[in-house]
Design an enzyme around this catalytic site. Structure first.
Site, short mmCIF file in Angstrom:
data_model
loop_
_atom_site.label_atom_id
_atom_site.label_comp_id
_atom_site.label_asym_id
_atom_site.label_seq_id
_atom_site.Cartn_x
_atom_site.Cartn_y
_atom_site.Cartn_z
CE1 TYR A 134 46.27 43.17 36.72
CE2 TYR A 134 47.36 41.25 37.65
CZ TYR A 134 47.30 42.25 36.70
OH TYR A 134 48.26 42.31 35.73
CD GLU A 136 46.42 44.14 33.22
OE1 GLU A 136 47.54 44.03 33.74
OE2 GLU A 136 45.97 45.22 32.77
#
Length: 265
Positions: free
Chosen positions: A97, A185
């Site tokens: 992530y 992101e």
């Protein structure tokens, strides 16, 4: 303004961030040809602005041409689906992530990372905060090479994988700054079995106050759930459609929330 996955991935690719090979289609009749170009097995990903697309059945892994046809018909039959991203199926070994957000208090950029990608990151941060890695970046100086390497090593990466992820982090910061983002992101970042790194998903939110500098991000009907919201946005009016039969016209989000609460009480 939220970008669709394919839009964010285009910006990522231009910044040197590897992304899986993919094609955009607007009808079920175009999917088979796109799948042949990308290669089967492949993934069909509905381009809608909502989280949890996998759980909602908006992402389909197709291993045969028949599955491609059937899943394309199913997805395009959904009222909220107008565009599909047909993407190569990646042989994944690990998922990471990464994100960049602004920290208003410190006037810095905040890089957030985790070796546990592909999950609901808010829940992970709440349940296992020790698995979240954060790095503050001076907005004037920009991201330093050692900071990107520190993040890669903290995620347990080594050798070429660490080098690739470091470069990916630097690219993500460049995109964030270049497009006046509120969020950039990648969840998940794919680390493949042959040691390649790629952005498996892509999410970007552009600051509405900077859209005059980015005319390429025109508002589209697909950005809005209701036609009225779309028409209002084109006139520069924030409009939200709720259930019920009471309408409010207010100046400022805080006042609107307060009036909602007063009516409710």
């Amino acid at each position: 303004m939220k970008l669709f996955e394919y839009q964010a991935k285009q910006l990522f690719s231009e910044a040197g961030i590897p992304v899986p090979e993919g094609m955009i289609v607007q009808s079920a009749s175009q999917v088979s040809e796109a799948a042949e170009t990308v290669g089967i097995p492949c993934v069909l990903k509905a381009q809608v602005l909502q989280g949890g697309r996998g759980k909602a059945g908006l992402i389909a892994v197709c291993r045969t041409a028949d599955e491609v046809t059937d899943e394309a018909a199913r997805l395009f039959a959904l009222p909220q689906v107008h565009t599909l991203l047909v993407e190569e199926l990646v042989d994944i070994e690990r998922e990471l992530y990464l994100s960049v957000v602004p920290d208003a208090v410190s006037a810095r950029l905040q890089i957030m990372a985790s070796a546990s990608g592909g999950v609901e990151i808010e829940q992970l941060a709440a349940d296992a905060p020790d698995q979240m890695i954060t790095e503050a970046v001076d907005a004037a100086r920009g991201l330093q090479g050692y900071q990107a390497r520190n993040i890669s090593y903290a995620m347990g990466l080594e050798h070429d994988a660490a080098k690739q992820v470091s470069a990916l982090i630097q690219g993500l910061c460049r995109v964030f700054v270049r497009y006046d983002a509120e969020l950039a992101e990648i969840n998940p970042v794919f680390v493949t079995r042959d040691r390649r790194v790629a952005a498996g998903d892509a999410k970007m939110i552009i600051d509405d106050n900077t859209l005059d500098r980015h005319p390429e991000f025109a508002l589209q009907r697909e950005h809005f759930e209701h036609e009225t919201e779309f028409e209002a946005a084109r006139e520069g009016i924030p409009y939200l459609q709720f259930d019920g039969d009471i309408s409010l016209m207010c100046a400022g989000a805080g006042l609107t929330t307060a009036v909602f609460d007063l009516i409710h009480y």
